[in-house]
Design a protein around this motif. Structure first.
Motif, PDB file in Angstrom:
ATOM      1  N   THR A 124       0.861  -1.161  -0.089  1.00 47.60           N
ATOM      2  CA  THR A 124       0.180   0.015  -0.029  1.00 47.60           C
ATOM      3  C   THR A 124       0.881   1.297   0.071  1.00 47.60           C
ATOM      4  OG1 THR A 124      -0.261   0.009   2.434  1.00 47.60           O
ATOM      5  CG2 THR A 124      -2.008  -1.065   1.156  1.00 47.60           C
ATOM      6  N   ALA A 125       0.448   2.467  -0.788  1.00 47.96           N
ATOM      7  CA  ALA A 125       1.070   3.542  -0.767  1.00 47.96           C
ATOM      8  C   ALA A 125       0.115   4.550  -1.073  1.00 47.96           C
ATOM      9  CB  ALA A 125       2.040   3.602  -1.927  1.00 47.96           C
ATOM     10  N   PHE A 140       7.442  -3.974   6.314  1.00 44.85           N
ATOM     11  CA  PHE A 140       8.520  -2.968   6.173  1.00 44.85           C
ATOM     12  C   PHE A 140       8.055  -1.714   5.337  1.00 44.85           C
ATOM     13  CE2 PHE A 140       9.196  -6.321   3.193  1.00 44.85           C
ATOM     14  CZ  PHE A 140       9.350  -5.509   1.948  1.00 44.85           C
ATOM     15  N   ASP A 141       8.647  -0.658   5.517  1.00 48.00           N
ATOM     16  CA  ASP A 141       8.157   0.579   4.688  1.00 48.00           C
ATOM     17  C   ASP A 141       9.315   0.963   3.791  1.00 48.00           C
ATOM     18  OD1 ASP A 141       5.591   0.740   6.013  1.00 48.00           O
ATOM     19  OD2 ASP A 141       6.419   1.762   7.696  1.00 48.00           O
ATOM     20  N   LEU A 142       9.074   1.363   2.667  1.00 46.49           N
ATOM     21  CA  LEU A 142       9.990   1.930   1.766  1.00 46.49           C
ATOM     22  C   LEU A 142       9.808   3.408   1.269  1.00 46.49           C
ATOM     23  CD1 LEU A 142       9.717  -1.561  -0.506  1.00 46.49           C
ATOM     24  CD2 LEU A 142      11.632  -0.837   0.882  1.00 46.49           C
ATOM     25  N   LYS A 143      10.795   3.942   1.156  1.00 44.39           N
ATOM     26  CA  LYS A 143      10.853   5.358   0.624  1.00 44.39           C
ATOM     27  C   LYS A 143      10.465   5.237  -0.652  1.00 44.39           C
ATOM     28  CE  LYS A 143      12.494   7.528   4.245  1.00 44.39           C
ATOM     29  NZ  LYS A 143      11.807   8.468   5.130  1.00 44.39           N
ATOM     30  N   PRO A 163       7.744   8.772   9.303  1.00 40.81           N
ATOM     31  CA  PRO A 163       7.354   8.411   7.828  1.00 40.81           C
ATOM     32  C   PRO A 163       7.468   9.854   7.068  1.00 40.81           C
ATOM     33  CG  PRO A 163       5.519   8.189   9.313  1.00 40.81           C
ATOM     34  CD  PRO A 163       6.328   8.469  10.131  1.00 40.81           C
ATOM     35  N   SER A 164       7.844   9.585   5.827  1.00 36.06           N
ATOM     36  CA  SER A 164       8.360  10.901   5.002  1.00 36.06           C
ATOM     37  C   SER A 164       6.869  11.628   4.904  1.00 36.06           C
ATOM     38  CB  SER A 164       9.013  10.451   3.807  1.00 36.06           C
ATOM     39  OG  SER A 164       7.711   9.934   2.846  1.00 36.06           O
ATOM     40  N   GLY A 218       4.459  10.186   2.747  1.00 37.52           N
ATOM     41  CA  GLY A 218       4.078   8.811   3.132  1.00 37.52           C
ATOM     42  C   GLY A 218       5.124   7.788   2.368  1.00 37.52           C
ATOM     43  N   ASP A 219       4.947   6.656   2.956  1.00 36.73           N
ATOM     44  CA  ASP A 219       5.992   5.777   2.524  1.00 36.73           C
ATOM     45  C   ASP A 219       5.282   4.527   1.945  1.00 36.73           C
ATOM     46  OD1 ASP A 219       8.398   7.074   3.711  1.00 36.73           O
ATOM     47  OD2 ASP A 219       7.742   6.155   5.380  1.00 36.73           O
ATOM     48  N   ILE A 220       5.662   3.578   1.233  1.00 34.52           N
ATOM     49  CA  ILE A 220       5.283   2.350   0.793  1.00 34.52           C
ATOM     50  C   ILE A 220       5.264   1.260   1.907  1.00 34.52           C
ATOM     51  CG2 ILE A 220       5.456   0.459  -1.101  1.00 34.52           C
ATOM     52  CD1 ILE A 220       6.789   2.547  -2.853  1.00 34.52           C
TER      53      ILE A 220
END
Length: 138
Positions: A12-13, A82-85, A101-102, A105-107
């Motif tokens: 989700t993003a 996990f979260d990804l930029k 979170p950025s 938002g993160d992926i």
């Protein structure tokens, strides 16, 4: 490796008003080529059943130890997340998001392993290393 894996990967993003939806979808597909994101109320959602492309990028970027640490830190039962930029993903790079979170938002990626078990799947996606190189477990 000859093991058969049964996994559900939910990605989700958030898509903010200032972002182009297709660019966020591209960011997801860059790291999860099998994904076909659907747009739903301010976010993109995709489900895949493999992390092959993601695993290849972890190997290419030589960040297997980092990935293992992130995966095992979040492991609960047979699920890890996990979260990804987003910006790094758009550029085709894996950059794990840690801390706050950025702004955009993160992926978010949630992996549920059905067969054989989460630890084995993590070893497959991000194998243990020795001197920075994957250790052959076969």
């Amino acid at each position: 490796m000859s093991a058969v894996y049964s996994v559900d990967v939910r990605i989700t993003a958030p898509v903010n008003d200032t972002e182009v939806t297709d660019r966020v979808a591209d960011a997801i597909r860059n790291l999860f080529p099998e994904a076909d994101p659907d747009h739903r109320e301010g976010e993109l959602v995709a489900e895949v059943h493999t992390m092959e492309g993601f695993s290849e990028e972890l190997h290419r970027a030589e960040i297997l130890d980092t990935a293992r640490s992130v995966f095992f830190d979040s492991l609960s039962g047979e699920t890890f997340a996990f979260d990804l930029k987003k910006q790094a993903a758009f550029e085709g790079r894996v950059n794990f998001a840690v801390g706050d979170p950025s702004e955009l938002g993160d992926i978010h990626v949630e992996v549920t392993v059905r067969e054989p078990d989460a630890e084995s799947y993590i070893d497959y996606v991000a194998p243990p290393t020795e001197d920075g190189r994957p250790v052959d477990q076969g």
